[in-house]
Scaffold this motif. Sequence first.
Motif, PDB file in Angstrom:
ATOM      1  N   GLY A  13      -4.089  16.410  12.666  1.00 13.07           N
ATOM      2  CA  GLY A  13      -4.424  16.573  11.173  1.00 13.07           C
ATOM      3  C   GLY A  13      -3.532  15.717  10.275  1.00 13.07           C
ATOM      4  N   LEU A  14      -2.376  15.474  10.662  1.00 17.13           N
ATOM      5  CA  LEU A  14      -1.425  14.640  10.071  1.00 17.13           C
ATOM      6  C   LEU A  14      -1.761  13.236  10.108  1.00 17.13           C
ATOM      7  N   ILE A  15      -2.001  12.749  11.204  1.00 13.85           N
ATOM      8  CA  ILE A  15      -2.564  11.468  11.240  1.00 13.85           C
ATOM      9  C   ILE A  15      -3.911  11.128  10.616  1.00 13.85           C
ATOM     10  N   LEU A  16      -4.866  12.166  10.621  1.00 10.02           N
ATOM     11  CA  LEU A  16      -5.969  11.839   9.776  1.00 10.02           C
ATOM     12  C   LEU A  16      -5.648  12.173   8.323  1.00 10.02           C
ATOM     13  N   GLY A  17      -4.861  12.848   8.034  1.00  7.98           N
ATOM     14  CA  GLY A  17      -4.340  12.840   6.447  1.00  7.98           C
ATOM     15  C   GLY A  17      -3.985  11.258   6.085  1.00  7.98           C
ATOM     16  N   ILE A  18      -3.111  10.739   6.768  1.00  8.72           N
ATOM     17  CA  ILE A  18      -2.639   9.499   6.448  1.00  8.72           C
ATOM     18  C   ILE A  18      -3.676   8.179   6.307  1.00  8.72           C
ATOM     19  N   ALA A  19      -4.739   8.646   7.368  1.00  7.06           N
ATOM     20  CA  ALA A  19      -5.862   7.711   7.573  1.00  7.06           C
ATOM     21  C   ALA A  19      -6.846   8.031   6.178  1.00  7.06           C
ATOM     22  N   LEU A  20      -6.938   9.177   5.758  1.00  3.32           N
ATOM     23  CA  LEU A  20      -7.589   9.345   4.467  1.00  3.32           C
ATOM     24  C   LEU A  20      -7.004   8.578   3.422  1.00  3.32           C
ATOM     25  N   GLN A  21      -5.575   8.552   3.430  1.00  8.55           N
ATOM     26  CA  GLN A  21      -5.066   8.044   2.169  1.00  8.55           C
ATOM     27  C   GLN A  21      -5.241   6.422   2.311  1.00  8.55           C
ATOM     28  N   LEU A  22      -5.504   5.931   3.514  1.00  5.68           N
ATOM     29  CA  LEU A  22      -5.722   4.370   3.606  1.00  5.68           C
ATOM     30  C   LEU A  22      -7.315   4.128   3.117  1.00  5.68           C
ATOM     31  N   LEU A  23      -8.141   5.112   3.054  1.00  6.77           N
ATOM     32  CA  LEU A  23      -9.523   4.669   2.696  1.00  6.77           C
ATOM     33  C   LEU A  23      -9.286   4.354   1.224  1.00  6.77           C
ATOM     34  N   PRO A  24      -9.833   3.148   0.875  1.00  6.91           N
ATOM     35  CA  PRO A  24      -9.863   2.461  -0.611  1.00  6.91           C
ATOM     36  C   PRO A  24     -11.031   3.285  -1.357  1.00  6.91           C
ATOM     37  N   LEU A  40       0.956  -1.282   0.025  1.00  3.79           N
ATOM     38  CA  LEU A  40       0.046   0.007   0.045  1.00  3.79           C
ATOM     39  C   LEU A  40       0.869   1.009  -0.189  1.00  3.79           C
ATOM     40  N   LYS A  41       0.602   2.070  -0.754  1.00  2.90           N
ATOM     41  CA  LYS A  41       1.648   3.429  -0.938  1.00  2.90           C
ATOM     42  C   LYS A  41       0.707   4.480  -0.215  1.00  2.90           C
ATOM     43  N   ILE A  42       1.713   5.228   0.542  1.00  2.00           N
ATOM     44  CA  ILE A  42       1.376   6.316   1.405  1.00  2.00           C
ATOM     45  C   ILE A  42       2.331   7.563   0.810  1.00  2.00           C
ATOM     46  N   ARG A  43       1.668   8.411   0.337  1.00  2.00           N
ATOM     47  CA  ARG A  43       2.357   9.694  -0.188  1.00  2.00           C
ATOM     48  C   ARG A  43       2.891  10.462   0.732  1.00  2.00           C
ATOM     49  N   VAL A  44       4.290  10.773   0.772  1.00  2.00           N
ATOM     50  CA  VAL A  44       4.660  11.973   1.621  1.00  2.00           C
ATOM     51  C   VAL A  44       5.572  12.533   0.749  1.00  2.00           C
ATOM     52  N   TYR A  45       5.711  14.123   1.421  1.00  2.00           N
ATOM     53  CA  TYR A  45       6.449  14.983   0.477  1.00  2.00           C
ATOM     54  C   TYR A  45       8.075  14.683   0.608  1.00  2.00           C
ATOM     55  N   ASP A  46       8.544  14.255   1.913  1.00  6.60           N
ATOM     56  CA  ASP A  46      10.094  13.820   2.341  1.00  6.60           C
ATOM     57  C   ASP A  46      10.104  13.258   3.505  1.00  6.60           C
ATOM     58  N   TYR A  47      11.662  13.109   3.714  1.00  4.36           N
ATOM     59  CA  TYR A  47      11.804  12.098   4.812  1.00  4.36           C
ATOM     60  C   TYR A  47      11.297  12.912   6.188  1.00  4.36           C
ATOM     61  N   PHE A  48      11.373  14.343   5.979  1.00 10.06           N
ATOM     62  CA  PHE A  48      11.030  15.116   7.354  1.00 10.06           C
ATOM     63  C   PHE A  48       9.715  14.752   7.675  1.00 10.06           C
ATOM     64  N   GLU A  49       8.653  14.675   6.556  1.00 13.37           N
ATOM     65  CA  GLU A  49       7.252  14.466   6.721  1.00 13.37           C
ATOM     66  C   GLU A  49       7.143  13.042   7.296  1.00 13.37           C
ATOM     67  N   LEU A  50       7.794  12.100   6.615  1.00 16.37           N
ATOM     68  CA  LEU A  50       7.791  10.735   7.079  1.00 16.37           C
ATOM     69  C   LEU A  50       7.966  10.585   8.510  1.00 16.37           C
ATOM     70  N   ALA A  51       9.180  11.175   9.196  1.00 15.59           N
ATOM     71  CA  ALA A  51       9.456  11.194  10.447  1.00 15.59           C
ATOM     72  C   ALA A  51       8.565  11.855  11.444  1.00 15.59           C
ATOM     73  N   SER A  52       7.705  12.791  10.876  1.00 11.59           N
ATOM     74  CA  SER A  52       6.773  13.559  11.518  1.00 11.59           C
ATOM     75  C   SER A  52       5.641  12.615  11.874  1.00 11.59           C
ATOM     76  N   ILE A  53       5.252  11.844  10.654  1.00 14.61           N
ATOM     77  CA  ILE A  53       4.002  11.054  10.908  1.00 14.61           C
ATOM     78  C   ILE A  53       4.494   9.887  11.963  1.00 14.61           C
ATOM     79  N   ILE A  54       5.823   9.512  11.965  1.00 15.45           N
ATOM     80  CA  ILE A  54       6.013   8.348  12.789  1.00 15.45           C
ATOM     81  C   ILE A  54       6.101   8.924  14.423  1.00 15.45           C
ATOM     82  N   ARG A  55       6.541  10.056  14.470  1.00 16.01           N
ATOM     83  CA  ARG A  55       6.543  10.691  15.735  1.00 16.01           C
ATOM     84  C   ARG A  55       5.293  10.949  16.191  1.00 16.01           C
ATOM     85  N   ASN A  56       4.415  11.577  15.440  1.00 19.00           N
ATOM     86  CA  ASN A  56       3.105  11.845  15.854  1.00 19.00           C
ATOM     87  C   ASN A  56       2.220  10.650  16.091  1.00 19.00           C
TER      88      ASN A  56
END
Length: 118
Positions: free
Chosen positions: A79-90, A35-51
């Motif tokens: 909001g960042l966590i909910l954005g990921i949840a939105l990407q997971l909705l098929p 499953l692909k999750i779109r992120v802008y860069d490593y910083f955003e990925l780290a922010s998602i994991i941290r949150n």
Amino acid sequence: MEKDEIEKLKAIKRLTSNCLNTLKPVEDKSGIYNLKIRVYDYFELASIIRNLLKLCIVALDQDGAEVPITLKNQSIDVGLILGIALQLLPSDEFELLNEIRILFPADSRNEDENIIKE
């Protein structure tokens, strides 16, 4: 098989090839999907994991619900966590379900059940 049923099967085949895109099978055919999750860069990925981790910490300790003071930024970017949840909705797959529901209205499903019982 009736002509109408054949047409419905063709429609389902076309719809599934167009709408089942959220999960991609792993090439080794192990029954596992990517499953692909779109992120802008490593910083955003780290922010998602941290949150996500901060959210889990708070969820585990509901009575004392606070992020450890040793963390520089204690706020949780929900909001960042909910954005990921939105990407997971098929959403494409939901469209497929809707099209199948249109192809097989509730009245026709009841008729098919009656035929099977006879």
